[in-house]
Design a protein around this motif. Structure first.
Motif, PDB file in Angstrom:
ATOM      1  N   MET A 179       0.971  -1.213   0.120  1.00 14.13           N
ATOM      2  CA  MET A 179       0.016  -0.040  -0.060  1.00 14.13           C
ATOM      3  C   MET A 179       0.742   1.278  -0.089  1.00 14.13           C
ATOM      4  O   MET A 179       0.384   2.330  -0.718  1.00 14.13           O
ATOM      5  CB  MET A 179      -0.911  -0.024   1.262  1.00 14.13           C
ATOM      6  CG  MET A 179      -1.867   1.064   1.181  1.00 14.13           C
ATOM      7  SD  MET A 179      -3.074   1.134  -0.262  1.00 14.13           S
ATOM      8  CE  MET A 179      -4.037  -0.204   0.224  1.00 14.13           C
ATOM      9  N   LEU A 180       2.200   1.234   0.816  1.00 20.49           N
ATOM     10  CA  LEU A 180       2.895   2.456   0.801  1.00 20.49           C
ATOM     11  C   LEU A 180       3.674   2.567  -0.684  1.00 20.49           C
ATOM     12  O   LEU A 180       3.722   3.732  -1.082  1.00 20.49           O
ATOM     13  CB  LEU A 180       3.972   2.285   1.874  1.00 20.49           C
ATOM     14  CG  LEU A 180       3.440   2.381   3.318  1.00 20.49           C
ATOM     15  CD1 LEU A 180       4.540   2.107   4.347  1.00 20.49           C
ATOM     16  CD2 LEU A 180       2.775   3.922   3.425  1.00 20.49           C
ATOM     17  N   TRP A 181       3.992   1.461  -1.266  1.00 24.67           N
ATOM     18  CA  TRP A 181       4.566   1.429  -2.460  1.00 24.67           C
ATOM     19  C   TRP A 181       3.548   1.990  -3.438  1.00 24.67           C
ATOM     20  O   TRP A 181       3.986   2.991  -4.478  1.00 24.67           O
ATOM     21  CB  TRP A 181       5.094   0.166  -3.023  1.00 24.67           C
ATOM     22  CG  TRP A 181       6.434  -0.031  -2.453  1.00 24.67           C
ATOM     23  CD1 TRP A 181       6.699  -0.898  -1.374  1.00 24.67           C
ATOM     24  CD2 TRP A 181       7.475   0.528  -2.726  1.00 24.67           C
ATOM     25  NE1 TRP A 181       8.001  -0.893  -1.222  1.00 24.67           N
ATOM     26  CE2 TRP A 181       8.539   0.051  -1.931  1.00 24.67           C
ATOM     27  CE3 TRP A 181       8.130   1.551  -3.737  1.00 24.67           C
ATOM     28  CZ2 TRP A 181      10.074   0.543  -1.963  1.00 24.67           C
ATOM     29  CZ3 TRP A 181       9.281   1.925  -3.746  1.00 24.67           C
ATOM     30  CH2 TRP A 181      10.344   1.523  -2.829  1.00 24.67           C
ATOM     31  N   LEU A 182       2.148   1.504  -3.632  1.00 22.88           N
ATOM     32  CA  LEU A 182       0.975   2.368  -4.347  1.00 22.88           C
ATOM     33  C   LEU A 182       0.871   3.740  -4.186  1.00 22.88           C
ATOM     34  O   LEU A 182       1.093   4.505  -4.925  1.00 22.88           O
ATOM     35  CB  LEU A 182      -0.133   1.312  -4.036  1.00 22.88           C
ATOM     36  CG  LEU A 182      -1.245   1.658  -4.908  1.00 22.88           C
ATOM     37  CD1 LEU A 182      -0.981   1.694  -6.339  1.00 22.88           C
ATOM     38  CD2 LEU A 182      -2.472   0.955  -4.259  1.00 22.88           C
ATOM     39  N   MET A 183       1.012   4.147  -2.788  1.00 23.01           N
ATOM     40  CA  MET A 183       0.683   5.478  -2.561  1.00 23.01           C
ATOM     41  C   MET A 183       1.891   6.278  -3.068  1.00 23.01           C
ATOM     42  O   MET A 183       1.813   7.604  -3.594  1.00 23.01           O
ATOM     43  CB  MET A 183       0.428   5.639  -1.176  1.00 23.01           C
ATOM     44  CG  MET A 183      -0.962   5.346  -0.594  1.00 23.01           C
ATOM     45  SD  MET A 183      -1.150   5.756   1.032  1.00 23.01           S
ATOM     46  CE  MET A 183      -0.123   4.606   2.003  1.00 23.01           C
ATOM     47  N   ALA A 184       3.163   5.790  -2.918  1.00 23.28           N
ATOM     48  CA  ALA A 184       4.280   6.442  -3.445  1.00 23.28           C
ATOM     49  C   ALA A 184       4.331   6.729  -5.088  1.00 23.28           C
ATOM     50  O   ALA A 184       4.574   7.664  -5.614  1.00 23.28           O
ATOM     51  CB  ALA A 184       5.485   6.034  -3.009  1.00 23.28           C
TER      52      ALA A 184
END
Length: 70
Positions: free
Chosen positions: A50-55
């Motif tokens: 999820m963090l990679w997707l947001m980034a």
């Protein structure tokens, strides 16, 4: 006459600086809350994805904004 105008300008500038300080404090509080929420997401199962997707989304949006400016 000029000294009164200088005094008015100094008063105005001080009000603006105080307002900016309050705005920075509010922004810092919001950013701190966001960082805590991101930490919670990272600790959850599949949170790193999820963090990679947001980034990725942030990078794409920034690219779109900057490509229109230049």
């Amino acid at each position: 006459m000029i000294s009164l105008q200088i005094g008015d300008e100094v008063t105005y500038q001080n009000k603006m600086l105080n307002s900016m300080g309050e705005d920075f404090d509010k922004t810092g509080d919001i950013l701190g809350g966001t960082i805590k929420k991101l930490g919670q997401i990272a600790r959850s199962p599949n949170g790193w994805w999820m963090l990679w997707l947001m980034a990725f989304v942030v990078v794409v949006v920034m690219y779109m904004i900057l490509s229109r400016l230049f």
